[in-house]
Write an enzyme that holds these catalytic residues in place. Structure first.
Site, PDB file in Angstrom:
ATOM      1  N   ASP A  13       0.685  -1.212   0.162  1.00 41.74           N
ATOM      2  CA  ASP A  13      -0.066   0.143   0.178  1.00 41.74           C
ATOM      3  C   ASP A  13       0.896   1.205   0.032  1.00 41.74           C
ATOM      4  O   ASP A  13       0.471   2.261   0.353  1.00 41.74           O
ATOM      5  CB  ASP A  13      -0.954  -0.094   1.112  1.00 41.74           C
ATOM      6  CG  ASP A  13      -1.829  -1.023   1.224  1.00 41.74           C
ATOM      7  OD1 ASP A  13      -2.194  -1.844   0.242  1.00 41.74           O
ATOM      8  OD2 ASP A  13      -1.982  -1.699   2.429  1.00 41.74           O
ATOM      9  N   HIS A  41      -4.716  -1.770  -5.512  1.00 48.90           N
ATOM     10  CA  HIS A  41      -3.688  -0.567  -6.099  1.00 48.90           C
ATOM     11  C   HIS A  41      -5.027   0.451  -6.411  1.00 48.90           C
ATOM     12  O   HIS A  41      -5.774   0.408  -7.282  1.00 48.90           O
ATOM     13  CB  HIS A  41      -3.435  -1.063  -7.399  1.00 48.90           C
ATOM     14  CG  HIS A  41      -2.149  -1.997  -6.971  1.00 48.90           C
ATOM     15  ND1 HIS A  41      -1.423  -2.533  -7.972  1.00 48.90           N
ATOM     16  CD2 HIS A  41      -1.818  -2.602  -5.755  1.00 48.90           C
ATOM     17  CE1 HIS A  41      -0.389  -3.196  -7.462  1.00 48.90           C
ATOM     18  NE2 HIS A  41      -0.707  -3.347  -6.071  1.00 48.90           N
TER      19      HIS A  41
HETATM   20  P1  GDP Z   1      -0.703   0.414  -3.554  1.00 52.60           P
HETATM   21  O1  GDP Z   1      -1.501  -0.791  -2.908  1.00 52.60           O
HETATM   22  O2  GDP Z   1       0.682   0.343  -3.447  1.00 52.60           O
HETATM   23  O3  GDP Z   1      -1.264   0.645  -5.006  1.00 52.60           O
HETATM   24  O4  GDP Z   1      -1.451   1.503  -2.697  1.00 52.60           O
HETATM   25  P2  GDP Z   1      -2.996   1.885  -2.242  1.00 52.60           P
HETATM   26  O5  GDP Z   1      -3.499   2.282  -3.386  1.00 52.60           O
HETATM   27  O6  GDP Z   1      -3.416   0.552  -1.563  1.00 52.60           O
HETATM   28  O7  GDP Z   1      -2.805   2.813  -1.006  1.00 52.60           O
HETATM   29  C1  GDP Z   1      -2.350   3.988  -1.511  1.00 52.60           C
HETATM   30  C2  GDP Z   1      -3.287   5.113  -0.916  1.00 52.60           C
HETATM   31  O8  GDP Z   1      -2.974   6.110  -0.908  1.00 52.60           O
HETATM   32  C3  GDP Z   1      -4.557   5.272  -2.336  1.00 52.60           C
HETATM   33  O9  GDP Z   1      -5.721   5.415  -1.509  1.00 52.60           O
HETATM   34  C4  GDP Z   1      -4.180   6.415  -3.015  1.00 52.60           C
HETATM   35  O10 GDP Z   1      -5.062   7.040  -3.658  1.00 52.60           O
HETATM   36  C5  GDP Z   1      -3.297   7.170  -2.048  1.00 52.60           C
HETATM   37  N1  GDP Z   1      -2.381   7.923  -2.492  1.00 52.60           N
HETATM   38  C6  GDP Z   1      -1.192   7.613  -3.208  1.00 52.60           C
HETATM   39  N2  GDP Z   1      -0.179   8.527  -3.330  1.00 52.60           N
HETATM   40  C7  GDP Z   1      -0.916   9.621  -2.375  1.00 52.60           C
HETATM   41  C8  GDP Z   1      -0.159  10.755  -2.036  1.00 52.60           C
HETATM   42  O11 GDP Z   1       0.973  11.076  -2.579  1.00 52.60           O
HETATM   43  N3  GDP Z   1      -1.171  11.554  -1.199  1.00 52.60           N
HETATM   44  C9  GDP Z   1      -2.248  11.246  -0.830  1.00 52.60           C
HETATM   45  N4  GDP Z   1      -2.913  11.955   0.027  1.00 52.60           N
HETATM   46  N5  GDP Z   1      -2.796  10.059  -1.120  1.00 52.60           N
HETATM   47  C10 GDP Z   1      -1.978   9.158  -2.016  1.00 52.60           C
HETATM   48  P1  IMO Z   2      -1.253  -4.088  -2.222  1.00 47.23           P
HETATM   49  O1  IMO Z   2      -0.854  -4.608  -3.564  1.00 47.23           O
HETATM   50  C1  IMO Z   2      -1.281  -4.776   2.130  1.00 47.23           C
HETATM   51  C2  IMO Z   2      -1.039  -8.681   3.639  1.00 47.23           C
HETATM   52  C3  IMO Z   2      -2.222  -9.578   4.350  1.00 47.23           C
HETATM   53  C4  IMO Z   2      -1.612 -10.739   5.080  1.00 47.23           C
HETATM   54  C5  IMO Z   2      -0.364 -11.082   4.130  1.00 47.23           C
HETATM   55  C6  IMO Z   2      -0.770 -12.486   3.128  1.00 47.23           C
HETATM   56  O2  IMO Z   2      -2.431  -3.303  -2.125  1.00 47.23           O
HETATM   57  O3  IMO Z   2       0.233  -3.705  -1.607  1.00 47.23           O
HETATM   58  P2  IMO Z   2      -2.491 -12.856   1.331  1.00 47.23           P
HETATM   59  O4  IMO Z   2      -4.047 -12.644   1.196  1.00 47.23           O
HETATM   60  O5  IMO Z   2      -1.455 -12.458   0.144  1.00 47.23           O
HETATM   61  O6  IMO Z   2      -2.117 -14.498   1.587  1.00 47.23           O
HETATM   62  O7  IMO Z   2      -2.045 -12.139   2.674  1.00 47.23           O
HETATM   63  O8  IMO Z   2      -0.310  -9.920   3.233  1.00 47.23           O
HETATM   64  N1  IMO Z   2      -1.664  -8.419   2.229  1.00 47.23           N
HETATM   65  C7  IMO Z   2      -1.523  -6.980   2.105  1.00 47.23           C
HETATM   66  N2  IMO Z   2      -1.330  -6.007   2.562  1.00 47.23           N
HETATM   67  N3  IMO Z   2      -1.596  -4.603   0.761  1.00 47.23           N
HETATM   68  C8  IMO Z   2      -2.042  -5.556  -0.128  1.00 47.23           C
HETATM   69  O9  IMO Z   2      -1.816  -5.471  -1.255  1.00 47.23           O
HETATM   70  C9  IMO Z   2      -1.937  -6.945   0.457  1.00 47.23           C
HETATM   71  N4  IMO Z   2      -2.090  -8.049  -0.167  1.00 47.23           N
HETATM   72  C10 IMO Z   2      -1.828  -9.101   1.039  1.00 47.23           C
HETATM   73  O10 IMO Z   2      -2.889  -8.648   5.106  1.00 47.23           O
HETATM   74  O11 IMO Z   2      -0.993 -10.166   6.155  1.00 47.23           O
HETATM   75 MG    MG Z   3      -2.855  -1.502  -1.672  1.00 46.30          MG
END
Ligand code: GDP
Ligand code: IMO
Ligand code: MG
Length: 424
Positions: A13, A41
């Site tokens: 994340d 994502h």
């Molecule tokens: P990923 O799984 O690595 O793609 O990340 P996620 O999407 O799960 O989590 C990142 C969150 O932060 C999302 O809700 C994005 O819209 C938000 N986000 C990403 N970059 C920024 C930033 O620079 N500032 C803010 N405020 N939000 C961001």
């Molecule tokens: P993105 O792509 C955050 C965590 C779960 C758990 C461990 C294993 O958005 O970064 P799984 O379902 O893969 O067997 O779970 O990994 N986990 C994540 N945490 N972001 C994710 O995806 C995750 N995908 C799995 O919480 O601890």
């Molecule tokens: Mg994520």
């Protein structure tokens, strides 16, 4: 033109989807190299706000071919729902392909994921997303899995299922769950073939040609290194390799061909699921990071654990992944903090360590912090380095120094254009 891996540098994340969406504006090919629909994502652009689970974040550029590669595990039911929602927003979804080597998540994988997690609830709970990821990769590793290409040949599929299902039914029985009937799986796969058959391909000739023609290629990781099966906090890990090494094996691209490895780091830390998280804050600062950063899982909606930036973990991440560039995200979330801390070492049993230990060491680690003054003004409108307040510049430069890689991108908001590109 180049081949760039976009890698999660922390616990997931970090904003990988957001960075891939930005870079995909100029990409010919985006390849998701591991993981399944456990990803969340988040992408915000002119088409709307999307939480992508298995679909590569390059989908919004109609000129970009998106490949879900051999290293992934795919649930075609959730992929169909995701693609339909994207399509309904006016985005072309014809440009997505699945390598025939990708393994298929079948309904019993999800059931087993839930049951296995339940059995760990007193101890060793991983907190999986319950998407069937672990059980599917487990079948892959024991060579009894079903691959996307198998559904194109029903006779082959049936003999593969005849081998797999008795084993799975014994496991289901152990957990008191109903058996899986072969005809139901055959029907499901026939439906999947009807929808996705033309999109199931051997990606090697396509990727090879793109590489030889020096096209712009992005390799999109799922999750972060701290949940890597080998280099993360095992057993609180996922079941594949989000690291840059995993990008090579998952996408079928040799290490020598990758020019750029972008480590995506949040300006602080968050983690979803079990296992050690040394800088976790259980105080008002942690609550504030969660509230201001909207730190709730995009796949499961769970509140994310939040803490200060952990440079011990991020420096390890840089070493294992070989970052050539950093993308620092969510800097704006720190805008209202008077004091900001960075973990620069751990104290473990009265010893100070700066090399990240394995899980057992991390469980005992107490963070040692250095403290910085906050800048106390909005960075959300900054589009150049000079637009950032000096204190914010100092903070990110310190992060980069501790991590050990130069900054290429600084993200100051979730929207596509809320980004600073560094020239040097
Ligand atoms: P990923 O799984 O690595 O793609 O990340 P996620 O999407 O799960 O989590 C990142 C969150 O932060 C999302 O809700 C994005 O819209 C938000 N986000 C990403 N970059 C920024 C930033 O620079 N500032 C803010 N405020 N939000 C961001
Ligand atoms: P993105 O792509 C955050 C965590 C779960 C758990 C461990 C294993 O958005 O970064 P799984 O379902 O893969 O067997 O779970 O990994 N986990 C994540 N945490 N972001 C994710 O995806 C995750 N995908 C799995 O919480 O601890
Ligand atoms: Mg994520």
């Amino acid at each position: 033109m180049s081949i760039t891996a976009i890698v999660g540098a922390q616990w997931g994340d970090e904003g990988k989807g957001r960075i891939v969406d930005y870079l995909a504006q100029k990409a010919n090919l985006v390849i998701r190299y591991q993981g399944g629909d456990n990803a969340g994502h988040t992408v915000i652009n002119e088409k709307g706000k999307f939480a992508l689970h298995i679909v590569p974040s390059g989908i919004f550029n109609p000129e970009t071919m998106c490949i879900v590669s051999a290293g992934t595990v795919v649930n075609f039911d959730t992929m169909a729902i995701e693609l339909d929602a994207i399509h309904a927003s006016g985005v072309t979804t014809d440009n997505i392909f699945i390598d025939l080597r990708a393994h298929l998540i079948l309904p019993f994988h999800k059931l087993l994921d839930g049951a296995e997690e339940e059995s760990r609830k007193e101890n060793w709970a991983v907190g999986t997303t319950k998407r069937g990821i672990g059980p599917c990769y487990s079948d892959k590793a024991t060579r009894i899995g079903i691959r996307a290409g198998d559904i194109l040949d029903p006779a082959r599929l049936r003999t593969r299922l005849e081998m797999l299902l008795p084993k799975k039914n014994r496991e289901l029985e152990y957990f008191g769950l109903p058996h899986t009937d072969i005809e139901q799986v055959m029907e499901l796969c026939a439906r999947w073939k009807h929808r996705f058959g033309p999109n199931i391909i051997d990606s090697v000739p396509i990727v090879r040609q793109a590489v030889l023609e020096k096209k712009e290629i992005l390799l999109e990781g799922q999750l972060g290194i701290m949940r890597d099966l080998d280099w993360g906090i095992y057993p609180y890990s996922t079941s594949s390799n989000p690291t840059s090494g995993g990008a090579c094996s998952g996408a079928g691209i040799a290490p020598s061909r990758i020019d750029t490895v972008v480590g995506v780091v949040k300006a602080y830390s968050s983690s979803v699921g079990g296992g050690p998280f040394p800088t976790e804050l259980l105080d008002s600062d942690g609550e504030k990071l969660r509230a201001v950063g909207a730190e709730y899982g995009a796949t499961t909606g769970r509140p994310r654990r939040c803490g200060w930036f952990d440079a011990v973990a991020a420096n390890y991440s840089c070493w294992i992944n070989g970052f050539t560039d950093l993308a620092i995200t969510k800097l704006d979330i720190l805008d209202s903090f008077e004091r900001i801390k960075i973990c620069i070492a751990y104290r473990i049993d009265d010893t100070i360590v700066t090399d990240l230990p394995d899980t057992i060491g991390q469980e005992k680690a107490e963070p040692i912090y250095e403290e910085w003054e906050g800048w106390l003004c909005s960075t959300a409108h900054a589009r150049t380095w000079e637009d950032l307040p000096i204190k914010a510049q100092t903070y990110v430069l310190r992060l980069a120094e501790l991590v050990g890689a130069p900054i290429k991108f600084i993200s100051v908001g979730p929207e596509r254009d809320q980004i600073i590109i560094m020239d040097k």
